[in-house]
Design a protein around this motif. Structure first.
Motif, PDB file in Angstrom:
ATOM      1  N   GLN A 167       1.296   5.161   0.783  1.00  0.00           N
ATOM      2  CA  GLN A 167       0.640   6.496   1.277  1.00  0.00           C
ATOM      3  C   GLN A 167       1.566   7.437   1.407  1.00  0.00           C
ATOM      4  O   GLN A 167       2.730   7.422   2.013  1.00  0.00           O
ATOM      5  CB  GLN A 167       0.531   6.236   2.978  1.00  0.00           C
ATOM      6  CG  GLN A 167      -0.907   5.140   3.277  1.00  0.00           C
ATOM      7  CD  GLN A 167      -1.052   4.962   4.704  1.00  0.00           C
ATOM      8  OE1 GLN A 167      -0.046   4.994   5.279  1.00  0.00           O
ATOM      9  NE2 GLN A 167      -2.234   4.751   4.874  1.00  0.00           N
TER      10      GLN A 167
ATOM     11  N   ALA B 131      -2.103 -12.301  14.424  1.00  0.00           N
ATOM     12  CA  ALA B 131      -2.212 -11.164  15.268  1.00  0.00           C
ATOM     13  C   ALA B 131      -2.951 -10.040  14.234  1.00  0.00           C
ATOM     14  O   ALA B 131      -2.742 -10.022  13.330  1.00  0.00           O
ATOM     15  CB  ALA B 131      -1.175 -10.774  16.121  1.00  0.00           C
ATOM     16  N   SER B 132      -3.342  -9.164  15.085  1.00  0.00           N
ATOM     17  CA  SER B 132      -3.866  -7.972  14.618  1.00  0.00           C
ATOM     18  C   SER B 132      -2.897  -7.092  13.687  1.00  0.00           C
ATOM     19  O   SER B 132      -1.599  -7.079  13.992  1.00  0.00           O
ATOM     20  CB  SER B 132      -4.381  -6.800  15.574  1.00  0.00           C
ATOM     21  OG  SER B 132      -5.004  -5.634  14.758  1.00  0.00           O
ATOM     22  N   GLY B 133      -3.103  -6.928  12.171  1.00  0.00           N
ATOM     23  CA  GLY B 133      -2.009  -6.405  11.607  1.00  0.00           C
ATOM     24  C   GLY B 133      -1.189  -6.947  10.797  1.00  0.00           C
ATOM     25  O   GLY B 133      -0.406  -6.541  10.114  1.00  0.00           O
ATOM     26  N   ALA B 134      -1.360  -8.371  10.903  1.00  0.00           N
ATOM     27  CA  ALA B 134      -0.599  -9.223  10.388  1.00  0.00           C
ATOM     28  C   ALA B 134      -0.519  -9.479   8.790  1.00  0.00           C
ATOM     29  O   ALA B 134       0.342  -9.867   8.135  1.00  0.00           O
ATOM     30  CB  ALA B 134      -0.772 -10.656  11.190  1.00  0.00           C
ATOM     31  N   GLY B 135      -1.776  -9.235   8.298  1.00  0.00           N
ATOM     32  CA  GLY B 135      -1.970  -9.038   6.719  1.00  0.00           C
ATOM     33  C   GLY B 135      -3.162 -10.052   6.710  1.00  0.00           C
ATOM     34  O   GLY B 135      -3.448 -10.228   5.374  1.00  0.00           O
ATOM     35  N   LYS B 136      -3.716 -10.638   7.420  1.00  0.00           N
ATOM     36  CA  LYS B 136      -4.978 -11.614   7.248  1.00  0.00           C
ATOM     37  C   LYS B 136      -6.026 -10.923   6.121  1.00  0.00           C
ATOM     38  O   LYS B 136      -6.333 -11.485   5.309  1.00  0.00           O
ATOM     39  CB  LYS B 136      -5.692 -11.939   8.481  1.00  0.00           C
ATOM     40  CG  LYS B 136      -4.582 -12.487   9.520  1.00  0.00           C
ATOM     41  CD  LYS B 136      -5.573 -13.011  10.791  1.00  0.00           C
ATOM     42  CE  LYS B 136      -6.204 -12.014  11.533  1.00  0.00           C
ATOM     43  NZ  LYS B 136      -5.306 -10.903  12.238  1.00  0.00           N
TER      44      LYS B 136
ATOM     45  N   PHE C 133       0.904  -1.065   0.156  1.00  0.00           N
ATOM     46  CA  PHE C 133       0.001  -0.216  -0.068  1.00  0.00           C
ATOM     47  C   PHE C 133       0.849   1.094   0.068  1.00  0.00           C
ATOM     48  O   PHE C 133       2.069   1.261   0.808  1.00  0.00           O
ATOM     49  CB  PHE C 133      -0.899   0.015   1.050  1.00  0.00           C
ATOM     50  CG  PHE C 133      -1.892  -0.972   1.245  1.00  0.00           C
ATOM     51  CD1 PHE C 133      -3.269  -0.933   0.557  1.00  0.00           C
ATOM     52  CD2 PHE C 133      -1.750  -2.218   2.268  1.00  0.00           C
ATOM     53  CE1 PHE C 133      -4.101  -1.999   0.512  1.00  0.00           C
ATOM     54  CE2 PHE C 133      -2.743  -3.199   1.982  1.00  0.00           C
ATOM     55  CZ  PHE C 133      -3.871  -3.022   1.609  1.00  0.00           C
TER      56      PHE C 133
ATOM     57  N   GLU D 131     -12.966 -13.364   9.415  1.00  0.00           N
ATOM     58  CA  GLU D 131     -13.407 -13.287  10.856  1.00  0.00           C
ATOM     59  C   GLU D 131     -14.728 -13.328  11.266  1.00  0.00           C
ATOM     60  O   GLU D 131     -15.350 -12.713  11.830  1.00  0.00           O
ATOM     61  CB  GLU D 131     -12.519 -11.953  11.251  1.00  0.00           C
ATOM     62  CG  GLU D 131     -11.440 -11.583  11.456  1.00  0.00           C
ATOM     63  CD  GLU D 131     -10.654 -12.249  12.701  1.00  0.00           C
ATOM     64  OE1 GLU D 131     -11.070 -13.141  13.525  1.00  0.00           O
ATOM     65  OE2 GLU D 131      -9.345 -12.044  12.947  1.00  0.00           O
TER      66      GLU D 131
ATOM     67  N   ALA E 127       2.096  -4.943   3.116  1.00  0.00           N
ATOM     68  CA  ALA E 127       1.110  -5.675   3.851  1.00  0.00           C
ATOM     69  C   ALA E 127       1.317  -7.384   3.701  1.00  0.00           C
ATOM     70  O   ALA E 127       1.022  -8.051   4.698  1.00  0.00           O
ATOM     71  CB  ALA E 127      -0.310  -5.414   3.546  1.00  0.00           C
TER      72      ALA E 127
HETATM   73  N1  ATP Z   1      -5.899   0.456   2.486  1.00  0.00           N
HETATM   74  C1  ATP Z   1      -4.502   0.274   3.116  1.00  0.00           C
HETATM   75  N2  ATP Z   1      -3.647   1.448   3.011  1.00  0.00           N
HETATM   76  C2  ATP Z   1      -2.553   1.253   3.678  1.00  0.00           C
HETATM   77  N3  ATP Z   1      -2.079   0.440   4.644  1.00  0.00           N
HETATM   78  C3  ATP Z   1      -2.767  -0.457   4.690  1.00  0.00           C
HETATM   79  C4  ATP Z   1      -4.205  -0.674   3.857  1.00  0.00           C
HETATM   80  N4  ATP Z   1      -4.978  -2.026   4.282  1.00  0.00           N
HETATM   81  C5  ATP Z   1      -4.198  -2.529   5.366  1.00  0.00           C
HETATM   82  N5  ATP Z   1      -2.935  -2.008   5.594  1.00  0.00           N
HETATM   83  C6  ATP Z   1      -1.877  -2.248   6.333  1.00  0.00           C
HETATM   84  O1  ATP Z   1      -1.427  -3.528   6.068  1.00  0.00           O
HETATM   85  C7  ATP Z   1      -1.135  -4.138   6.925  1.00  0.00           C
HETATM   86  C8  ATP Z   1      -1.979  -5.513   7.238  1.00  0.00           C
HETATM   87  O2  ATP Z   1      -3.364  -5.071   7.429  1.00  0.00           O
HETATM   88  P1  ATP Z   1      -4.578  -6.146   7.526  1.00  0.00           P
HETATM   89  O3  ATP Z   1      -5.717  -5.364   7.689  1.00  0.00           O
HETATM   90  O4  ATP Z   1      -4.461  -6.867   6.480  1.00  0.00           O
HETATM   91  O5  ATP Z   1      -4.125  -6.897   8.896  1.00  0.00           O
HETATM   92  P2  ATP Z   1      -4.898  -7.895   9.710  1.00  0.00           P
HETATM   93  O6  ATP Z   1      -4.166  -9.246  10.032  1.00  0.00           O
HETATM   94  O7  ATP Z   1      -6.264  -8.348   9.012  1.00  0.00           O
HETATM   95  O8  ATP Z   1      -5.440  -7.181  10.838  1.00  0.00           O
HETATM   96  P3  ATP Z   1      -6.633  -7.248  11.847  1.00  0.00           P
HETATM   97  O9  ATP Z   1      -6.905  -8.319  12.503  1.00  0.00           O
HETATM   98  O10 ATP Z   1      -6.431  -6.051  13.018  1.00  0.00           O
HETATM   99  O11 ATP Z   1      -7.909  -6.693  11.034  1.00  0.00           O
HETATM  100  C9  ATP Z   1      -1.189  -3.265   8.278  1.00  0.00           C
HETATM  101  O12 ATP Z   1       0.033  -2.648   8.631  1.00  0.00           O
HETATM  102  C10 ATP Z   1      -2.391  -2.146   7.785  1.00  0.00           C
HETATM  103  O13 ATP Z   1      -2.131  -0.994   8.389  1.00  0.00           O
END
Ligand code: ATP
Length: 343
Positions: free
Chosen positions: A13, A39-44, A11, A166, A20
């Protein structure tokens, strides 16, 4: 049925690039349930959204049911997506439509004849256990019922693949169980391949055949659930397994617990059984060999993919020397022993 080959997703910004997903590859065979845990933010979420190209990977290939989605025109992609159902944590139902109308929506868009819609929607609502709710609005349903509607809605287009983002995270434990068993039922009955993402090991344990662990956008471990539970290789996989076996010391034992041995106190042990532990009747063996009695304070034993694992708190009655010999005995059986203190 699903193949991700070397998927990277970045991504951007302003000038900053966030990776990701980094070189993610996985294969989900037809008819299997595959879980991705992290975990949260892992990329799932990013990973599961790449499977139907809700997120377009920066590089890599997405192959679903033999079709490389990255090579399709937008029209072809729209058609291919009809065979890829998706359900979400917050259900995403249309609040102005009844349960029946929510499920009928995609069939109406397809100009399916009215009578056919009537039959198909009724059958689907019956399949998900909502016979009585045809005319209710989403606002009047429980979380579990809303997810059932979402499942029926996605089944209306006869998907080969179901993506679950989820899907049980907003539900209480009992409702979670019932939705998981519905997903398993759908998987078996309709031979629908399921890819789910979750942060809960219990979900993986309950319904998945295979699991991958994701951390910082990389798949760090994957395999059959029984294999990962019995021989977790990474610290993260071990932590997820331990989190599904959380046992707390009961309060009145906690109040009596001291760190050092004393004549009127007995050891309080935590025994951890993993797939490597020998599957023997160890408590009674210890009783016979070392004249040790054990009082089980709490225990959580379970099976995943045919492997027994679990955790047990026991209070040990016997001489100090025999207690030490019993601990050695457990360790030799590959049971992890921790002396929590003396009670
Ligand atoms: N549209 C986006 N723009 C910028 N960064 C993004 C975007 N979507 C996700 N990310 C980043 O990519 C990484 C993975 O995010 P993702 O939502 O896939 O994680 P996740 O494991 O599903 O977390 P959660 O369980 O908290 O939803 C994170 O660092 C997030 O900030």
């Amino acid at each position: 049925m699903i193949e991700l080959r070397n998927i990277t997703k970045k991504f951007y910004q302003k000038t900053k690039a966030i990776t990701a997903l980094s070189d993610v590859s996985l294969t989900v065979p037809e008819g299997k349930i595959f879980g991705v845990i992290g975990a949260s933010g892992a990329g799932k979420s990013t990973l599961i959204r790449c499977v139907n190209l809700l997120e377009k990977p920066t590089s890599g290939e997405v192959i679903v049911a033999g079709q490389n989605l990255m090579n399709l025109s937008s029209k072809q992609l729209a058609k291919a997506r009809r065979h890829i159902g998706m359900i979400f944590q917050h259900f995403n139902l249309l609040s102005s439509r009844t349960v029946f109308e929510n499920v009928a929506f995609s069939l109406e868009l397809d100009h399916t004849p009215k009578q056919e819609i009537q039959k198909r929607v009724s059958d689907l609502l019956s399949l998900v256990g909502l016979d009585e709710k045809h005319h209710d609005y989403p606002v009047n349903l429980s979380g579990g019922q809303k997810q059932r509607v979402a499942i029926a809605r996605t089944l209306a287009s006869n998907p080969k693949v179901l993506l679950c983002d989820e899907a049980t995270s907003a539900l209480d434990p009992a409702t979670t169980k019932s939705i998981l068993s519905l997903l398993k039922d759908i998987n078996k009955r309709l031979n629908i391949t399921i890819l789910l993402i979750t942060h809960e090991m219990d979900v993986v344990k309950d319904i998945c055949d295979e699991v991958a662990v994701i951390s910082e956008g990389k798949l760090i471990e994957q395999g059959a659930v029984s294999e990962v539970f019995s021989h977790p290789k990474t610290t993260l996989a071990k932590e997820f397994i331990a989190s599904s076996l959380n046992l707390e010391i009961p309060i009145d034992y906690m109040e009596r617990l001291v760190a050092e041995p004393a004549t009127d106190k007995r050891p309080l042990l935590k025994l951890e059984f993993t797939g490597q532990s020998v599957d023997d009747p160890v408590l009674s063996e210890v009783a016979r060999h070392f004249q040790i009695d054990s009082n089980v304070i709490s225990a959580r034993m379970d099976y995943a993919g045919g492997v027994k694992f679990g955790v047990m708190l026991i209070e040990v009655f016997g001489t100090q020397e025999n207690s030490l010999r019993a601990i050695e005995f457990y360790k030799n059986k590959n049971i992890k022993v921790e002396v929590l203190g003396y009670v």
